[in-house]
Design a protein around this motif. Structure first.
Motif, PDB file in Angstrom:
ATOM      1  N   THR A   1       0.828  -1.203   0.000  1.00  0.00           N
ATOM      2  CA  THR A   1       0.000   0.000   0.000  1.00  0.00           C
ATOM      3  C   THR A   1       0.861   1.252   0.000  1.00  0.00           C
ATOM      4  OG1 THR A   1      -1.723  -1.203   1.182  1.00  0.00           O
ATOM      5  CG2 THR A   1      -1.860   1.192   1.215  1.00  0.00           C
ATOM      6  N   SER A   2       1.916   1.208   0.764  1.00  0.00           N
ATOM      7  CA  SER A   2       2.848   2.335   0.806  1.00  0.00           C
ATOM      8  C   SER A   2       4.244   1.793   1.053  1.00  0.00           C
ATOM      9  CB  SER A   2       2.454   3.328   1.905  1.00  0.00           C
ATOM     10  OG  SER A   2       3.399   4.384   1.991  1.00  0.00           O
ATOM     11  N   ALA A   3       5.215   2.292   0.257  1.00  0.00           N
ATOM     12  CA  ALA A   3       6.595   1.841   0.430  1.00  0.00           C
ATOM     13  C   ALA A   3       7.289   2.568   1.566  1.00  0.00           C
ATOM     14  CB  ALA A   3       7.375   2.049  -0.873  1.00  0.00           C
ATOM     15  N   SER A   4       6.680   3.675   2.024  1.00  0.00           N
ATOM     16  CA  SER A   4       7.234   4.425   3.148  1.00  0.00           C
ATOM     17  C   SER A   4       6.108   4.712   4.118  1.00  0.00           C
ATOM     18  CB  SER A   4       7.878   5.732   2.662  1.00  0.00           C
ATOM     19  OG  SER A   4       8.391   6.474   3.752  1.00  0.00           O
ATOM     20  N   VAL A   5       6.203   4.177   5.326  1.00  0.00           N
ATOM     21  CA  VAL A   5       5.128   4.308   6.307  1.00  0.00           C
ATOM     22  C   VAL A   5       5.635   5.110   7.495  1.00  0.00           C
ATOM     23  CG1 VAL A   5       3.556   3.085   7.840  1.00  0.00           C
ATOM     24  CG2 VAL A   5       4.125   2.124   5.600  1.00  0.00           C
ATOM     25  N   PRO A   6       5.094   6.319   7.707  1.00  0.00           N
ATOM     26  CA  PRO A   6       5.507   7.078   8.894  1.00  0.00           C
ATOM     27  C   PRO A   6       4.825   6.513  10.131  1.00  0.00           C
ATOM     28  CG  PRO A   6       3.866   8.310   7.650  1.00  0.00           C
ATOM     29  CD  PRO A   6       4.170   7.087   6.851  1.00  0.00           C
ATOM     30  N   VAL A   7       5.505   6.518  11.259  1.00  0.00           N
ATOM     31  CA  VAL A   7       4.945   6.022  12.505  1.00  0.00           C
ATOM     32  C   VAL A   7       5.527   6.842  13.647  1.00  0.00           C
ATOM     33  CG1 VAL A   7       6.730   4.272  12.892  1.00  0.00           C
ATOM     34  CG2 VAL A   7       4.458   3.932  13.852  1.00  0.00           C
ATOM     35  N   CYS A   8       4.739   7.018  14.639  1.00  0.00           N
ATOM     36  CA  CYS A   8       5.201   7.786  15.793  1.00  0.00           C
ATOM     37  C   CYS A   8       6.148   6.936  16.625  1.00  0.00           C
ATOM     38  CB  CYS A   8       4.011   8.238  16.632  1.00  0.00           C
ATOM     39  SG  CYS A   8       2.825   9.214  15.678  1.00  0.00           S
ATOM     40  N   ILE A   9       7.173   7.579  17.146  1.00  0.00           N
ATOM     41  CA  ILE A   9       8.141   6.852  17.969  1.00  0.00           C
ATOM     42  C   ILE A   9       7.403   6.183  19.125  1.00  0.00           C
ATOM     43  CG2 ILE A   9      10.105   7.139  19.547  1.00  0.00           C
ATOM     44  CD1 ILE A   9      11.151   9.299  17.680  1.00  0.00           C
ATOM     45  N   GLY A  10       7.714   4.876  19.306  1.00  0.00           N
ATOM     46  CA  GLY A  10       7.073   4.109  20.381  1.00  0.00           C
ATOM     47  C   GLY A  10       5.754   3.483  19.982  1.00  0.00           C
TER      48      GLY A  10
ATOM     49  N   PRO B   1       6.500  -1.995  18.586  1.00  0.00           N
ATOM     50  CA  PRO B   1       6.762  -0.550  18.668  1.00  0.00           C
ATOM     51  C   PRO B   1       8.068  -0.183  17.957  1.00  0.00           C
ATOM     52  CG  PRO B   1       5.934  -1.338  20.750  1.00  0.00           C
ATOM     53  CD  PRO B   1       6.175  -2.554  19.915  1.00  0.00           C
ATOM     54  N   ILE B   2       8.005   0.930  17.217  1.00  0.00           N
ATOM     55  CA  ILE B   2       9.140   1.398  16.410  1.00  0.00           C
ATOM     56  C   ILE B   2       9.779   2.605  17.098  1.00  0.00           C
ATOM     57  CG2 ILE B   2       9.843   2.334  14.179  1.00  0.00           C
ATOM     58  CD1 ILE B   2       8.949  -0.562  14.046  1.00  0.00           C
ATOM     59  N   ASN B   3      11.112   2.551  17.260  1.00  0.00           N
ATOM     60  CA  ASN B   3      11.836   3.670  17.876  1.00  0.00           C
ATOM     61  C   ASN B   3      12.849   4.290  16.923  1.00  0.00           C
ATOM     62  OD1 ASN B   3      10.662   3.525  20.576  1.00  0.00           O
ATOM     63  ND2 ASN B   3      11.703   1.555  20.717  1.00  0.00           N
ATOM     64  N   ALA B   4      13.046   3.677  15.752  1.00  0.00           N
ATOM     65  CA  ALA B   4      13.976   4.215  14.751  1.00  0.00           C
ATOM     66  C   ALA B   4      13.538   3.726  13.387  1.00  0.00           C
ATOM     67  CB  ALA B   4      15.408   3.762  15.060  1.00  0.00           C
ATOM     68  N   ASN B   5      14.042   4.379  12.333  1.00  0.00           N
ATOM     69  CA  ASN B   5      13.699   3.969  10.980  1.00  0.00           C
ATOM     70  C   ASN B   5      14.065   2.494  10.785  1.00  0.00           C
ATOM     71  OD1 ASN B   5      12.979   6.594  10.634  1.00  0.00           O
ATOM     72  ND2 ASN B   5      14.654   7.147   9.262  1.00  0.00           N
ATOM     73  N   THR B   6      13.132   1.709  10.215  1.00  0.00           N
ATOM     74  CA  THR B   6      13.333   0.260  10.082  1.00  0.00           C
ATOM     75  C   THR B   6      12.779  -0.200   8.741  1.00  0.00           C
ATOM     76  OG1 THR B   6      13.002   0.050  12.477  1.00  0.00           O
ATOM     77  CG2 THR B   6      12.934  -1.984  11.182  1.00  0.00           C
ATOM     78  N   ASN B   7      13.513  -1.164   8.089  1.00  0.00           N
ATOM     79  CA  ASN B   7      13.061  -1.743   6.829  1.00  0.00           C
ATOM     80  C   ASN B   7      12.467  -3.126   7.061  1.00  0.00           C
ATOM     81  OD1 ASN B   7      13.982   0.498   5.431  1.00  0.00           O
ATOM     82  ND2 ASN B   7      15.969  -0.415   4.970  1.00  0.00           N
ATOM     83  N   PHE B   8      11.373  -3.413   6.345  1.00  0.00           N
ATOM     84  CA  PHE B   8      10.750  -4.730   6.372  1.00  0.00           C
ATOM     85  C   PHE B   8      10.576  -5.201   4.927  1.00  0.00           C
ATOM     86  CE2 PHE B   8       9.529  -2.697  10.312  1.00  0.00           C
ATOM     87  CZ  PHE B   8       9.707  -3.701  11.254  1.00  0.00           C
ATOM     88  N   TYR B   9      10.477  -6.549   4.745  1.00  0.00           N
ATOM     89  CA  TYR B   9      10.365  -7.142   3.413  1.00  0.00           C
ATOM     90  C   TYR B   9       9.227  -8.154   3.418  1.00  0.00           C
ATOM     91  CZ  TYR B   9      15.016  -5.117   2.926  1.00  0.00           C
ATOM     92  OH  TYR B   9      16.066  -4.253   2.897  1.00  0.00           O
ATOM     93  N   VAL B  10       8.476  -8.185   2.300  1.00  0.00           N
ATOM     94  CA  VAL B  10       7.352  -9.111   2.198  1.00  0.00           C
ATOM     95  C   VAL B  10       7.479  -9.902   0.900  1.00  0.00           C
ATOM     96  CG1 VAL B  10       5.855  -7.365   1.111  1.00  0.00           C
ATOM     97  CG2 VAL B  10       4.823  -9.361   2.223  1.00  0.00           C
ATOM     98  N   ALA B  11       7.215 -11.217   0.983  1.00  0.00           N
ATOM     99  CA  ALA B  11       7.227 -12.105  -0.173  1.00  0.00           C
ATOM    100  C   ALA B  11       5.865 -12.782  -0.284  1.00  0.00           C
ATOM    101  CB  ALA B  11       8.329 -13.154  -0.049  1.00  0.00           C
TER     102      ALA B  11
ATOM    103  N   MET C   1      10.231  -4.227  -0.373  1.00  0.00           N
ATOM    104  CA  MET C   1      10.650  -3.542   0.855  1.00  0.00           C
ATOM    105  C   MET C   1       9.662  -2.449   1.243  1.00  0.00           C
ATOM    106  SD  MET C   1      14.175  -1.478   1.716  1.00  0.00           S
ATOM    107  CE  MET C   1      13.606   0.104   1.125  1.00  0.00           C
ATOM    108  N   VAL C   2       9.432  -2.319   2.569  1.00  0.00           N
ATOM    109  CA  VAL C   2       8.662  -1.210   3.135  1.00  0.00           C
ATOM    110  C   VAL C   2       9.522  -0.567   4.208  1.00  0.00           C
ATOM    111  CG1 VAL C   2       6.567  -0.498   4.322  1.00  0.00           C
ATOM    112  CG2 VAL C   2       6.485  -2.419   2.725  1.00  0.00           C
ATOM    113  N   GLN C   3       9.728   0.756   4.092  1.00  0.00           N
ATOM    114  CA  GLN C   3      10.512   1.469   5.101  1.00  0.00           C
ATOM    115  C   GLN C   3       9.569   2.141   6.083  1.00  0.00           C
ATOM    116  OE1 GLN C   3      12.764   5.043   4.015  1.00  0.00           O
ATOM    117  NE2 GLN C   3      14.490   4.290   5.227  1.00  0.00           N
ATOM    118  N   VAL C   4       9.784   1.873   7.377  1.00  0.00           N
ATOM    119  CA  VAL C   4       9.014   2.523   8.434  1.00  0.00           C
ATOM    120  C   VAL C   4       9.849   3.677   8.962  1.00  0.00           C
ATOM    121  CG1 VAL C   4       7.909   2.257  10.666  1.00  0.00           C
ATOM    122  CG2 VAL C   4       7.846   0.385   9.016  1.00  0.00           C
ATOM    123  N   VAL C   5       9.293   4.910   8.839  1.00  0.00           N
ATOM    124  CA  VAL C   5      10.003   6.124   9.239  1.00  0.00           C
ATOM    125  C   VAL C   5       9.468   6.573  10.594  1.00  0.00           C
ATOM    126  CG1 VAL C   5      10.583   8.487   8.597  1.00  0.00           C
ATOM    127  CG2 VAL C   5      10.265   6.749   6.824  1.00  0.00           C
ATOM    128  N   ALA C   6      10.318   6.640  11.609  1.00  0.00           N
ATOM    129  CA  ALA C   6       9.920   7.028  12.968  1.00  0.00           C
ATOM    130  C   ALA C   6       9.748   8.542  13.042  1.00  0.00           C
ATOM    131  CB  ALA C   6      10.952   6.555  13.974  1.00  0.00           C
TER     132      ALA C   6
END
Length: 673
Positions: A240-249, A287-297, A311-316
């Motif tokens: 749905t989105s290759a870059s997902v913003p998320v609030c720290i924690g 919970p996310i505390n820093a920018n993190t990459n995830f991969y889906v197959a 790849m999906v990047q989660v931006v804290a």
């Protein structure tokens, strides 16, 4: 041959030795040319003049046939064999038999296809030349039947693969049999011979067939199918989105866009990791505390995976500060009223949400100024700020709304006031001590007409409703205003009168009830005087009795109210006529009641066509009690001023009608008191 003639066969024209007697002679076997003679004899023994010569020319027998060049013939069980004469001569006929001598040919020709055979079988073939001579013997052809091996057993391993791959298929057969692999259930050329067959690269479902072939070359009756299911490689997942913003924690939600039915999605921490973090189209991370990459197959049901992992990047993102709410804290309102909660430091690009719980739940309002619903008790709300990246403040600001109770609705002490037009009245209400009363012309809103417990209305010409509310020292008003209607009375509607029933001596009038009427009066003198109806003040009928047949009576009815200004107009004058039961004749009642109650007190002679009469009444001893020639006079039940006793009396009446007809009538009447 002729009837009665005997035929005898001889070896010469002069021989006396009879070889055979009969019209048809079958000789012994002939090896050289030989002459035979036949003579005819009659019943007396006389013979024909000459013997007839028959020369038998000996022909050479054909050579015995050679089948398959003399080679042994073999076939497989349940199959046929082809037997071919390899030294066939032109003009010869070849017969195949299942017996060495005699019998009927099973086939005539140079190449015989036997029926399907299950055991070794002998066939015999002879040659016949053009003169019908057969070979001296039949050639024995033995067909050896070899047993076929059983159909192979194929293993099921490796029958499900991903597209663009090969697989290895394995089969076992009878000992000594070789295994051959095909792409068709029958016919075709073997792809491979051996127990283990490695397929080429496959892109679609394919079925292979394996058969067992014995040492004699006999194949199994059927080929064993082995189906290889080839699963398509699923497409690389689209997120749905290759870059997902998320609030720290906070946790992030990673989603596959338009997930396909039957496809499994697995999430990893890297493009090569074998550790599955989550299985599903929507992955909620820790919970996310820093920018993190995830991969889906993507995987299908046979575990074939997509070519690549997406790849999906989660931006804290950092959280905003908690909001500040104005109007003081706590905020006050009245029970049944709302309160307005306003954020005093709204930031551009921020969203503010109000909740009824400190954590979780659904927001009840989004905006900087929230108008609560009407409240009945002290209530706490919570508000959070959300920045442009969707991060909420670390905590929600608490706002307490204190609810003050409202006074009770006032009680109006003279509710239902009624006045005549062009008058005023005073309305009075009560409330709890310390409360103030305000009077209005509307149920809600408007300007107060008066403040105080007693309100004097202006002069009124129409019914009017006023409203009063209570206000306590805290400024809270009663939930509703008490209503009081001042009814300005008006004249009632005039009654509608009808004739209900009539008799020869009475008429009953009826009238419909008039709204708000408290009683009724009737007049029989065109409104000069009014009396109470015979059915009572509130009755809806009036009966007038003591009438003569065919006598008319007219009445007027009016309705009464609580006040003189409610007196209705007079009804229309309605006339009723008593019944006339005797037409042009006369009628004398058989009873009357002279008791002074105004009903049936007099005994009259009734008739509408009486010109003159003589009417006399006698007691049981024949003493005359009453006599008159006045057709309007009647007996009142007295004699010489004395009331007569109850009993049966006899009357005589002579009547002259207007037509001149004289009617005489005698009868009895019962005096009842």
């Amino acid at each position: 041959p002729q009837t009665g003639i005997t035929y005898r066969w001889y070896s010469s024209s002069t021989s006396t030795v009879v070889l055979f007697t009969g019209a048809t002679y079958v000789t012994d076997p002939i090896s050289v040319n030989t002459n035979f003679y036949v003579a005819a004899y009659n019943a007396t023994g006389c013979s024909s003049s000459n013997r007839t010569l028959v020369q038998v020319v000996a022909q050479a027998a054909p050579v015995a046939p050679v089948v398959a060049n003399g080679s042994p013939v073999s076939t497989c069980a349940n199959a046929s064999a082809t037997l071919t004469v390899t030294n066939a001569q032109a003009g010869y006929t070849y017969n195949f038999y299942t017996v060495a001598t005699g019998g009927t040919p099973a086939f005539t020709g140079t190449s015989y296809v036997t029926p399907s055979l299950t055991a070794t079988t002998h066939y015999y073939v002879e040659a016949v030349n053009s003169t019908g001579c057969t070979s001296n013997s039949r050639t024995d052809v033995t067909v050896t039947v070899n047993q076929v091996p059983a159909a192979p057993v194929a293993s099921a391993t490796g029958t499900q693969i991903c597209a663009n791959n090969t697989t290895t298929l394995t089969a076992t057969g009878d000992p000594g049999a070789s295994l051959k692999w095909y792409t068709a259930a029958t016919g075709g050329t073997a792809l491979f011979t051996g127990a283990t067959f490695t397929t080429p690269v496959l892109t679609a479902n394919t079925t292979y067939y394996v058969e067992a072939v014995g040492a004699a070359g006999c194949a199994s009756l059927t080929r064993t199918p082995v189906a290889v299911t080839v699963s398509a490689i699923p497409a690389n997942p689209v997120v749905t989105s290759a870059s997902v913003p998320v609030c720290i924690g906070s946790s992030a939600t990673l989603s596959v866009s338009s997930p396909q039915a039957g496809i499994i999605y697995r999430w990893y921490s890297s493009s090569t990791s074998t550790v599955v973090l989550f299985t599903g189209a929507n992955y909620v991370t820790d919970p996310i505390n820093a920018n993190t990459n995830f991969y889906v197959a993507a995987y299908n049901g046979t575990d074939c995976s997509s070519t690549n992992r997406t790849m999906v990047q989660v931006v804290a993102q950092p959280a905003p500060a908690a909001p500040v709410v104005a109007n003081g804290n706590p905020v006050s309102t009245c029970a049944g009223s709302n309160a307005t909660l306003t954020v005093t430091n709204p930031q551009a690009g921020y969203t503010y949400k109000f909740y009824t719980v400190a954590l979780g739940g659904s927001s009840v309002f989004t905006g900087t100024s929230y108008v609560t619903p009407n409240l009945s008790a002290t209530t706490t709300y919570y508000v959070e700020a959300i920045n442009s990246t969707g991060c909420p403040s670390a905590a929600r600001t608490t706002v307490t709304v204190t609810v003050n109770q409202v006074p009770a609705v006032p009680v109006v002490t003279n509710a239902g006031a009624q006045i005549c037009p062009n008058n005023s009245t005073t309305l009075t209400a009560t409330t709890a001590g310390g409360n103030t009363l305000r009077w209005y012309a509307a149920a809600t809103g408007g300007t107060a007409l008066f403040t105080g417990a007693s309100f004097t209305t202006p002069v009124l010409t129409a019914s009017t409703t006023y409203y009063v509310e209570a206000i306590n020292p805290g400024g809270c008003t009663s939930a509703t205003r008490a209503a009081v209607t001042v009814k300005v009375l008006s004249a009632l509607a005039a009654p509608v009168v009808t004739v209900q029933t009539t008799t020869a001596s009475s008429i009953t009038f009826a009238y419909a009830p008039v709204p708000d009427a408290t009683g009724y009066e009737v007049s029989t003198d065109n409104g000069s005087t009014f009396i109470t109806p015979s059915s009572g003040t509130n009755g809806l009928t009036h009966t007038i009795g003591g009438l003569n047949p065919n006598q008319s009576v007219t009445i007027i009815v009016r309705a009464l109210g609580n006040s003189s200004c409610q007196l209705s107009a007079n009804s229309n004058a309605i006339t009723g006529i008593s019944a006339n039961p005797f037409g042009d004749g006369i009628f004398v009642p058989n009873a009357f009641t002279p008791n002074g109650d105004g009903n049936n007190d007099m005994l009259y002679v009734y008739g509408t066509n009486i010109k003159s009469l003589t009417f006399a009444v006698y007691n049981q001893w024949g003493e005359q009690q009453f006599r008159t020639t006045n057709k309007s006079a009647g007996w009142d039940g007295t004699y010489k001023g004395t009331a007569q006793p109850v009993g049966v009396y006899v009357y005589y009446v002579d009547v002259t009608l207007n037509s001149g007809q004289v009617v005489r009538k005698k009868g009895t009447v019962t005096l009842i008191r």
